[in-house]
Design a protein around this motif. Structure first.
Motif, PDB file in Angstrom:
ATOM      1  N   ALA A 424      21.051 -18.665  29.111  1.00  0.00           N
ATOM      2  CA  ALA A 424      22.256 -19.449  28.252  1.00  0.00           C
ATOM      3  C   ALA A 424      23.211 -18.539  28.171  1.00  0.00           C
ATOM      4  CB  ALA A 424      21.598 -19.837  26.822  1.00  0.00           C
ATOM      5  N   LYS A 425      23.014 -17.003  27.840  1.00  0.00           N
ATOM      6  CA  LYS A 425      24.156 -15.991  27.972  1.00  0.00           C
ATOM      7  C   LYS A 425      25.024 -15.812  29.143  1.00  0.00           C
ATOM      8  CE  LYS A 425      23.824 -14.181  23.831  1.00  0.00           C
ATOM      9  NZ  LYS A 425      24.800 -14.275  22.828  1.00  0.00           N
ATOM     10  N   TYR A 426      24.249 -15.941  30.329  1.00  0.00           N
ATOM     11  CA  TYR A 426      25.011 -15.830  31.596  1.00  0.00           C
ATOM     12  C   TYR A 426      25.852 -16.971  31.861  1.00  0.00           C
ATOM     13  CZ  TYR A 426      21.430 -12.233  32.461  1.00  0.00           C
ATOM     14  OH  TYR A 426      20.595 -10.992  32.268  1.00  0.00           O
ATOM     15  N   GLU A 427      25.176 -18.120  31.558  1.00  0.00           N
ATOM     16  CA  GLU A 427      26.007 -19.371  31.771  1.00  0.00           C
ATOM     17  C   GLU A 427      27.206 -19.803  30.689  1.00  0.00           C
ATOM     18  OE1 GLU A 427      22.597 -22.269  33.697  1.00  0.00           O
ATOM     19  OE2 GLU A 427      22.737 -22.070  31.583  1.00  0.00           O
ATOM     20  N   LYS A 428      27.064 -19.012  29.578  1.00  0.00           N
ATOM     21  CA  LYS A 428      28.157 -19.221  28.651  1.00  0.00           C
ATOM     22  C   LYS A 428      29.451 -18.390  29.179  1.00  0.00           C
ATOM     23  CE  LYS A 428      29.407 -17.844  23.957  1.00  0.00           C
ATOM     24  NZ  LYS A 428      30.497 -18.832  23.988  1.00  0.00           N
ATOM     25  N   LEU A 429      29.053 -17.119  29.775  1.00  0.00           N
ATOM     26  CA  LEU A 429      29.993 -16.261  30.196  1.00  0.00           C
ATOM     27  C   LEU A 429      30.630 -16.946  31.533  1.00  0.00           C
ATOM     28  CD1 LEU A 429      28.948 -12.531  30.168  1.00  0.00           C
ATOM     29  CD2 LEU A 429      31.292 -13.480  29.592  1.00  0.00           C
ATOM     30  N   ARG A 431      31.097 -20.126  31.983  1.00  0.00           N
ATOM     31  CA  ARG A 431      31.910 -20.916  31.562  1.00  0.00           C
ATOM     32  C   ARG A 431      33.340 -20.492  31.020  1.00  0.00           C
ATOM     33  NH1 ARG A 431      27.139 -23.320  29.531  1.00  0.00           N
ATOM     34  NH2 ARG A 431      27.687 -22.344  27.311  1.00  0.00           N
ATOM     35  N   GLU A 432      33.470 -19.189  30.301  1.00  0.00           N
ATOM     36  CA  GLU A 432      34.596 -18.500  30.024  1.00  0.00           C
ATOM     37  C   GLU A 432      35.413 -18.122  30.992  1.00  0.00           C
ATOM     38  OE1 GLU A 432      35.783 -18.530  26.948  1.00  0.00           O
ATOM     39  OE2 GLU A 432      33.775 -19.316  25.856  1.00  0.00           O
ATOM     40  N   TYR A 433      34.586 -17.865  32.121  1.00  0.00           N
ATOM     41  CA  TYR A 433      35.156 -17.153  33.271  1.00  0.00           C
ATOM     42  C   TYR A 433      36.371 -18.464  33.992  1.00  0.00           C
ATOM     43  CZ  TYR A 433      33.231 -12.688  33.759  1.00  0.00           C
ATOM     44  OH  TYR A 433      32.865 -11.438  33.579  1.00  0.00           O
ATOM     45  N   ASN A 452      29.815 -13.202  40.550  1.00  0.00           N
ATOM     46  CA  ASN A 452      29.058 -13.093  41.503  1.00  0.00           C
ATOM     47  C   ASN A 452      27.342 -12.629  40.778  1.00  0.00           C
ATOM     48  OD1 ASN A 452      30.207 -14.228  43.475  1.00  0.00           O
ATOM     49  ND2 ASN A 452      30.672 -12.451  44.555  1.00  0.00           N
ATOM     50  N   SER A 453      27.507 -11.441  39.952  1.00  0.00           N
ATOM     51  CA  SER A 453      26.546 -10.721  39.520  1.00  0.00           C
ATOM     52  C   SER A 453      25.961 -11.935  38.371  1.00  0.00           C
ATOM     53  CB  SER A 453      27.042  -9.585  38.503  1.00  0.00           C
ATOM     54  OG  SER A 453      26.179  -8.959  37.720  1.00  0.00           O
ATOM     55  N   LEU A 454      26.951 -12.631  37.732  1.00  0.00           N
ATOM     56  CA  LEU A 454      26.208 -13.543  36.582  1.00  0.00           C
ATOM     57  C   LEU A 454      25.566 -14.692  37.267  1.00  0.00           C
ATOM     58  CD1 LEU A 454      29.516 -13.783  34.446  1.00  0.00           C
ATOM     59  CD2 LEU A 454      27.022 -12.707  33.601  1.00  0.00           C
ATOM     60  N   HIS A 455      26.122 -15.157  38.416  1.00  0.00           N
ATOM     61  CA  HIS A 455      25.394 -16.275  39.142  1.00  0.00           C
ATOM     62  C   HIS A 455      23.963 -15.699  39.496  1.00  0.00           C
ATOM     63  CE1 HIS A 455      28.205 -19.444  39.262  1.00  0.00           C
ATOM     64  NE2 HIS A 455      29.062 -18.756  39.963  1.00  0.00           N
TER      65      HIS A 455
END
Length: 619
Positions: A424-429, A431-433, A452-455
């Motif tokens: 959820a943290k990574y996906e929220k980031l 979305r902000e991107y 890419n790192s977040l994905h």
């Protein structure tokens, strides 16, 4: 019209209905003299409400006579009727054509005499109502109508058996529903005005959904807001016996309701184990003013064990020197049940939360005086919260610094095994991107690497929770933008291998070597493990289906003795290291759970895995 009162009112067809269109055309083609009106008593012509319109609830008394004065039917008790008025919703309730045309010409309290030829009462070709036996439907008749009242009404239910008239508007928009607790003043009268239920000394307290008030009344209260006053008309079969009214003989009742208050009660899990009760209202509108998004929260809470003594195990006002607990939501800092409920609270609200052990301290660092397996109750007060920092106006570097902070929080959650929270943290980031716009090539490179790192971290989370297809999709988002991304190839290959798609896994590991020779050691190790898994899979498949294909032609093989313990999916203890620098913040895949399925049918492997079976080769 409904000859025997208002208790049987079938619904009017929709405007597009062919029959209704024919009836409207019949009105246009009426011959002069088919419907005539004489005013017996004038009504309130100066009322601001004017005349009834479609959608209005009209309440009438009706007497029907032949032209020589013989009484055919009456709703009035002095004429032998039930004494119950009739109600219609104009444009929705099936009614006689003459009444549908005549009532909208009347004023409140008016009494009028309508002389109707058969084609505008029960003799109409498309009449939706059936007259009683021996009714002179082919005769010209006189209808004496008294318009007692009319008003805009809310129809509750398609059968029009529950209708509400709002007397005083309530506050806000929230309405009670199961399992809310409601406090209301309630009185009831018969259709003829006889008092059936008078107000008690205290408002009636009941729980929605438990059958403590008649079904129709509960349906109407479910449309009311706090402080609203309304009159509710209910017909059978919605007059169900209940604790409020154990016995109901009337076919229609008129309730007067004053909704004093209701307590929001939420079944957070849907199974009655995690219950939140709002005992003091907060400030603002629910849910727009709740901390639904990740926020910095400040709460006071008192924790009690749900035993006979209701032992208090922690109280911030006592055990924390009077200081509130401050924590960031979405970071796994407090028990899951507590956080779920706080997210649905308003500032200043006090709630009582009953929580099962698996959402309290059985999966969270335990307070020393809370025994394992204990159900707990928290009394929580939300003092306030701060929303996440708005990135609007921040420099690119400040945005990247904030992103790294949030990403590191996700990495911590991953290492703690809280994969859903980390994802959820990574996906929220991510979305902000969508709202970040690099201004030059250097910023673009930094931004692309971070995204890419977040994905890939999302892909790692999906791997951990066993959703390999979604993990592959996350890797594809990286490879679409950077086809030679070694780490994405490695992670996608691992996801294919875990899903049992060995050929696709092999392609990804080999591609790693072709795009970056330095990744060869990691790719070689992965290919070796892949080969071992394939061999083990074939071995297990042959053993599991031993004897199925070794019979002579015509003989029946017995596969019924296959031992269940040979089912696939084993946990492999090996490590898979990513090609990453020591200071890279991405998550490392360690101790993967390996799904062992036949390489011969990769597309079907998950299906057979779900059955606990393997598909065997045809030799």
């Amino acid at each position: 019209m409904a000859v025997d009162g208002a208790q049987q009112l079938p619904s009017l067809p929709s405007p597009e209905d062919e029959k209704l269109n024919r009836r409207k055309k019949n009105i246009e083609n009426l011959e002069p003299g088919s419907l005539m009106k004489a005013i017996v008593r004038s009504g309130d012509e100066h009322s601001s409400n004017g005349n009834p319109k479609d959608g209005d609830l009209v309440i009438i008394h009706c007497a029907i006579r032949t032209l020589d004065g013989t009484l055919v039917h009456s709703t009035r008790s002095e004429h032998g009727g039930q004494g119950t008025h009739v109600r219609y919703v104009l444009g929705k309730t099936d009614m006689l054509l003459g009444l549908y045309q005549g009532i909208p010409t009347m004023f409140k309290a008016e009494i009028a005499m309508f002389k109707m030829k058969p084609e505008v009462h029960y003799g109409e070709a498309d009449c939706p109502l059936t007259p009683p036996d021996n009714f002179p439907k082919d005769s010209e008749l006189q209808f004496e109508i008294e318009l007692i009242d009319f008003f805009k009404a809310k129809v509750i239910g398609e059968d029009l058996a529950v209708v509400k008239k709002t007397i005083t508007e309530g506050q806000g928009w929230e309405t009670p529903r199961e399992p809310y607790e409601v406090k209301a003043w309630i009185t009831a009268k018969s259709g003829g005005g006889r008092l059936i239920l008078k107000s008690a000394d205290e408002p009636f307290l009941f729980t929605m959904g438990k059958g403590e008030v008649p079904k129709g009344l509960e349906m109407a209260i479910g449309t009311m807001t706090k402080g609203e006053k309304a009159v509710v008309y209910v017909n059978s079969p919605y007059l169900t016996p209940c604790p409020l009214m154990p016995s109901i003989e009337d076919k229609e009742l008129q309730f007067e309701v004053d909704l004093v208050h209701f307590i929001q009660v939420r079944d957070m899990l849907g199974d009655g184990r995690l219950i939140k009760r709002r005992i003091v209202d907060g400030i603002g509108e629910f849910p727009v003013d709740c901390p639904l998004q990740d926020s910095l929260l400040r709460v006071h809470y008192k924790g009690m064990i749900l035993n006979d003594e209701r032992s208090v195990f922690y109280n911030t006002k006592v055990d924390n020197d009077g200081q509130p607990l401050e924590f960031s939501s979405g970071e796994g800092m407090v028990p899951e049940g507590l956080e779920m409920c706080v997210r649905l609270m308003l500032p200043g609200e006090i709630a009582l939360v009953t929580c099962p052990p698996d959402f309290a301290y059985d999966k969270f660092p335990r307070i020393y005086n809370v025994p394992k397996g204990a159900h707990v109750q928290w009394e929580i007060e939300l003092l306030g919260f701060e929303m996440p920092k708005d990135w609007t106006g921040l420099s690119f570097q400040n945005i990247m610094d904030e992103a790294d902070r949030l990403k590191n929080t996700g990495n911590r959650l991953f290492k703690e095994g809280k994969f859903e929270l980390a994802k959820a943290k990574y996906e929220k980031l991510l979305r902000e991107y969508n709202h970040v716009n690099p201004q030059d090539d250097e910023e673009g490179k930094i931004f692309l690497n971070s995204r890419n790192s977040l994905h890939l971290n999302v892909a790692a989370c999906y791997q951990k929770i066993g959703e390999y297809k979604k993990s592959i999709e996350a890797c594809n988002k990286v490879l679409d933008a950077s086809p030679a991304h070694v780490k994405a190839l490695y992670r996608r290959g691992m996801s294919y291998m875990l899903a049992g798609d060995f050929d696709d896994a092999r392609s990804n590991f080999k591609m790693m070597i072709s795009v970056d020779k330095s990744s060869e050691p990691d790719a070689a190790a992965a290919l070796l493990k892949l080969k071992q898994m394939e061999q083990e899979t074939e071995k297990k498949a042959r053993k599991q289906f031993k004897g199925l294909f070794d019979k002579k032609p015509g003989e029946i093989s017995d596969a019924g003795n296959v031992e269940k313990k040979e089912v696939v999916n084993e946990t492999d203890g090996g490590e898979y290291h990513e090609c990453e620098s020591e200071d890279d913040a991405e998550v490392e895949i360690v101790d993967q759970r390996v799904g062992i399925l036949s390489r011969l049918w990769p597309a079907s492997s998950r299906f057979f895995s779900a059955l606990g079976l393997q598909r065997c080769a045809i030799m």
